[in-house]
Motif scaffolding. Structure first.
Motif, PDB file in Angstrom:
ATOM      1  N   SER A 149      -1.935  68.823  45.232  1.00  0.00           N
ATOM      2  CA  SER A 149      -2.929  67.755  45.432  1.00  0.00           C
ATOM      3  C   SER A 149      -2.256  66.377  45.375  1.00  0.00           C
ATOM      4  O   SER A 149      -1.566  66.046  44.402  1.00  0.00           O
ATOM      5  N   ILE A 150      -2.450  65.624  46.429  1.00  0.00           N
ATOM      6  CA  ILE A 150      -1.893  64.254  46.460  1.00  0.00           C
ATOM      7  C   ILE A 150      -2.939  63.215  46.086  1.00  0.00           C
ATOM      8  O   ILE A 150      -2.684  62.016  46.141  1.00  0.00           O
ATOM      9  N   LYS A 151      -4.092  63.673  45.693  1.00  0.00           N
ATOM     10  CA  LYS A 151      -5.186  62.747  45.362  1.00  0.00           C
ATOM     11  C   LYS A 151      -4.811  61.828  44.201  1.00  0.00           C
ATOM     12  O   LYS A 151      -5.080  60.626  44.219  1.00  0.00           O
ATOM     13  N   GLU A 152      -4.155  62.392  43.187  1.00  0.00           N
ATOM     14  CA  GLU A 152      -3.811  61.584  42.020  1.00  0.00           C
ATOM     15  C   GLU A 152      -2.873  60.438  42.398  1.00  0.00           C
ATOM     16  O   GLU A 152      -3.082  59.296  41.986  1.00  0.00           O
ATOM     17  N   GLN A 153      -1.855  60.750  43.203  1.00  0.00           N
ATOM     18  CA  GLN A 153      -0.914  59.713  43.602  1.00  0.00           C
ATOM     19  C   GLN A 153      -1.577  58.676  44.497  1.00  0.00           C
ATOM     20  O   GLN A 153      -1.348  57.474  44.353  1.00  0.00           O
ATOM     21  N   LEU A 154      -2.392  59.150  45.420  1.00  0.00           N
ATOM     22  CA  LEU A 154      -3.094  58.204  46.296  1.00  0.00           C
ATOM     23  C   LEU A 154      -4.079  57.354  45.507  1.00  0.00           C
ATOM     24  O   LEU A 154      -4.286  56.178  45.811  1.00  0.00           O
ATOM     25  N   ASP A 155      -4.692  57.954  44.489  1.00  0.00           N
ATOM     26  CA  ASP A 155      -5.589  57.169  43.625  1.00  0.00           C
ATOM     27  C   ASP A 155      -4.809  56.086  42.871  1.00  0.00           C
ATOM     28  O   ASP A 155      -5.275  54.950  42.726  1.00  0.00           O
ATOM     29  N   LEU A 156      -3.607  56.438  42.380  1.00  0.00           N
ATOM     30  CA  LEU A 156      -2.785  55.441  41.662  1.00  0.00           C
ATOM     31  C   LEU A 156      -2.357  54.314  42.599  1.00  0.00           C
ATOM     32  O   LEU A 156      -2.377  53.135  42.228  1.00  0.00           O
ATOM     33  N   ILE A 157      -1.951  54.699  43.820  1.00  0.00           N
ATOM     34  CA  ILE A 157      -1.551  53.687  44.806  1.00  0.00           C
ATOM     35  C   ILE A 157      -2.735  52.808  45.176  1.00  0.00           C
ATOM     36  O   ILE A 157      -2.624  51.575  45.274  1.00  0.00           O
TER      37      ILE A 157
END
Length: 749
Positions: free
Chosen positions: A361-369
């Motif tokens: 899941s890349i959601k966490e990284q995209l959320d941080l960005i």
């Protein structure tokens, strides 16, 4: 009274000019003809003349008195029209009237003295107030401006001079109501607002990744995709888990019956039918879904990564970025790594649909960005709001800076205001008292003028001038009232007008007598009792030696009254080129060497320009005889030749010419052979024709000590009973003389 005169850029005075400072009640200025004396007297006569625009005169306590100037222009002004203006004095007044006027004058002096004290006190307090303000100004500049110049200089615009900064600080102290910010808050705001004018910053585009998350969460990735189970070959394929292998091999089945696996002609139409039935529409649909989603996912992720890479590059190059680029770079690196991993997973799923995969899941990284971008845009919005209201924000920050400063230095500012207000209150009260005293002085002066007007006359002046003319031998003319009221004229004994036939010396003398009467009286009834300053420039030109002593005597009478502070003449400035007149008029009493109320100067003209030398209370004009004694007292004179010659000339003047002593008379006063030889060496050069003997004596005595010469020199006066003259000329008091009895005469100088 005049305290200082500055003359420059006129006549023989260069742009630097001269300053005559520390003027006293009595002032003597000696100078040769052409050195600039008349320029000084003309300036004091008319200070408003445009040619004297670079010259100044300073009055004590700023109280200007009338300057009465005598010079050659005075004669031209008063004796060139055939008649002379009258001089009013207290003439026909009774004793009671004069007494009443004198009482009023004394009362006026008391009021004036009181006013002078109040003015001096006020000036002292004003000076103290100025000192307080200057000290506070310097302290404010050093402790405040210099401390914050680097950080908050923009806030100090308009107050970049010491005086303006001090005034601004005091103004802000009394009016600034801003909320107090911390130093850190101020410096952060200053980075944006102070310095160069800020520009708008473009917002960072938000990233959208909902579709990517949808693809990631699609159940197809976990679905095990296999063929239809009710086909005969299904059991074998599934048992051997050959779904993906068989599916890939289908693409290699040729039109003939050759098997792509064993390359034998084993493929029958029935087998083909079973393969088609096994990999039915559902299977093919799932494969198509996987392929489509994989391509879409890869495309979306590539777009986002490219966009974020570009954003990272731009923001790192932008000096005013609001984005936390360090964190952004870390998050982006992780995102790219995750995307690479997911790419491998998707490739595997495409090759082997029967496998179940779970994407990272890349959601966490995209959320941080996204969170970093949101925060950056919030800061950008604040910045742009500041830009939109830059003037308002800058003024607000400037006020906040001043608020911070005045709070930090509140104690210093409060103390200054307290002290300064105290001075201001006191000075206001003193000024009010001084104004009242000036009013009292003015009213009494008018009263004295009214009293004097009733008893003044020009006749006493006529009588006094004629008396002086007669007493000093000028018998062929006199002063008489003119037909025109209020004027004089000079008449011969037969009544004819004598002005055109008078000699230069006679005109000079009568002009000076007129000037002295004018100095004691006034040109009008109202000015009889006015206080004044006398400026006398060479009053003895064209006079013979007898009249020179008369003029000096008359001036010395005025000097005595000035020193004793009697009469209305408060100061005299005497300029002369005549050495004999200078010595005569400046002579005190033969006993008093210095007078604290008298100062001396010499004007000299060097290289076409005038300069001045002050001698303070020491009279620089001496006779040659006095100069010999002065040279003898000089400790710097060490040459036996010089000392011997000085002593010889003194002996010649005092004993030979005045005392009528012979050589042997002086020599025989000594009892020892050595002392007689030294005495002989001192006086022998007096006699013509005896140089050969004296030269021999000189050679013999040249190595003897100067003390021996001085001892014998003094003993000549002691043995001839003239020790008093020796002590007087050497400046030795009677007390010192008695204390030094028996001490070697080598110590008397």
């Amino acid at each position: 009274m005049i305290e200082k005169i500055e003359i420059k850029k006129v006549a023989s005075y260069n742009p630097i000019g001269i300053e005559i400072t520390n003027l006293k009640k009595v002032n003597f200025i000696y100078g040769a003809n052409g050195c600039g004396k008349t320029t000084i007297s003309n300036f004091l006569h008319n200070t408003s003349d445009t040619k004297f625009e670079n010259c100044t005169v300073n009055w004590k306590n700023t109280q200007e008195l009338k300057s009465l100037v005598y010079n050659k222009e005075f004669r031209e002004r008063n004796f060139g029209k055939g008649k002379i203006g009258g001089v009013f004095t207290l003439g026909e007044a009774t004793t009671e009237q004069i007494s009443a006027i004198n009482e009023k004058i004394e009362e006026l002096k008391i009021i004036k003295a009181d006013g002078v004290k109040k003015r001096e006190t006020l000036n002292t307090q004003i000076q103290k107030k100025e000192t307080l303000e200057n000290n506070f100004k310097e302290t404010s500049w050093t402790k405040i401006y210099k401390k914050y110049e680097t950080v908050f200089k923009e806030a100090f615009t308009g107050s970049l001079q010491k005086e303006s900064f001090k005034n601004k600080l005091l103004s802000e102290f009394s009016s600034n109501t801003k909320a107090l910010l911390t130093f850190q808050e101020l410096t952060e705001k200053a980075k944006t607002i102070f310095g160069k004018v800020p520009q708008n910053i473009a917002l960072i585009n938000a990233i959208t990744f909902d579709r990517i998350i949808e693809i990631e969460n699609n159940p197809i990735w976990k679905k095990i995709i296999v063929g239809k189970a009710d086909v005969d070959i299904a059991k074998l394929i599934q048992k051997l888990n050959l779904n993906d292998w068989v599916n890939q091999g289908r693409n290699y089945i040729q039109e003939n019956n050759t098997c792509p696996f064993c390359q034998q002609e084993t493929i029958s139409e029935d087998f083909k039918k079973q393969l088609e039935d096994y990999f039915d529409e559902t299977y093919l649909s799932d494969l198509n879904t996987i392929k489509t989603l994989k391509e879409e996912y890869s495309s979306l992720m590539n777009n986002i990564v490219n966009e974020l890479n570009s954003l990272e590059t731009n923001q790192k190059a932008f000096p005013e970025t609001k984005l936390n680029t360090d964190r952004f770079s870390a998050y982006l690196k992780t995102l790219i790594s995750q995307n690479t991993t997911n790419g491998e997973y998707l490739n595997n799923k495409t090759k082997e649909p029967s496998r179940s995969i779970e994407l990272v899941s890349i959601k966490e990284q995209l959320d941080l960005i996204t969170e970093l971008i949101v925060k950056a845009n919030a800061e950008i919005t604040k910045h742009n709001n500041i830009v939109a209201n830059f003037t308002v924000e800058k003024n607000s920050l400037t006020q906040s800076v001043w608020k911070y400063i005045i709070e930090e230095f509140r104690t210093d500012i409060t103390k200054f205001n307290t002290d300064n207000n105290g001075f201001q209150t006191g000075n206001t009260a003193l000024q009010s008292q001084l104004t009242a005293k000036l009013k009292e002085f003015s009213d009494l002066k008018i009263e004295i003028e009214n009293l004097s007007r009733n008893v003044t006359s020009i006749q006493p002046t006529i009588n006094e001038i004629n008396r002086l003319l007669k007493s000093y031998g000028f018998l062929s003319f006199k002063i008489e009232p003119s037909l025109e009221e209020g004027f004089y004229q000079i008449q011969r004994e037969d009544g004819t007008i004598a002005e055109s036939t008078l000699s230069e010396g006679e005109i000079t003398f009568i002009t000076f007598l007129y000037y002295l009467q004018l100095a004691k009286g006034g040109s009008s009834e109202e000015t009889v009792n006015d206080e004044r300053v006398l400026v006398i420039d060479d009053p003895i030109s064209s006079l013979d030696s007898n009249v020179l002593f008369v003029v000096s005597t008359l001036i010395k009478d005025i000097i005595k009254s000035i020193k004793s502070d009697t009469g209305n003449i408060k100061q005299i400035i005497l300029l002369t080129h005549n050495v004999y007149f200078h010595k005569e008029v400046s002579f005190i009493d033969g006993r008093t060497k210095f007078c604290a109320k008298t100062n001396f100067w010499i004007l000299r003209k060097n290289d076409k320009f005038t300069n001045i030398q002050s001698f303070i209370m020491e009279n620089p004009i001496k006779s040659s005889y006095e100069l010999l004694w002065q040279e003898l007292k000089n400790e710097n004179v060490k040459s036996s030749i010089t000392v011997q010659n000085i002593m010889r000339r003194i002996i010649e003047n005092y004993f030979k010419l005045l005392g009528k002593y012979g050589d042997d008379d002086l020599i025989q006063k000594f009892t020892t052979k050595e002392e007689q030889e030294i005495c002989s060496s001192l006086i022998s050069w007096i006699n013509d024709g005896s140089h050969s003997i004296n030269d021999d004596l000189f050679v013999e005595l040249q190595d003897r000590t100067i003390e021996n010469y001085k001892k014998v020199f003094k003993d000549i006066f002691v043995l001839t009973n003239h020790e008093g003259h020796f002590n007087m000329m050497m400046g030795i008091s009677e007390l010192i003389k008695s204390e030094e009895e028996g001490i070697s005469t080598a110590q008397y100088n």
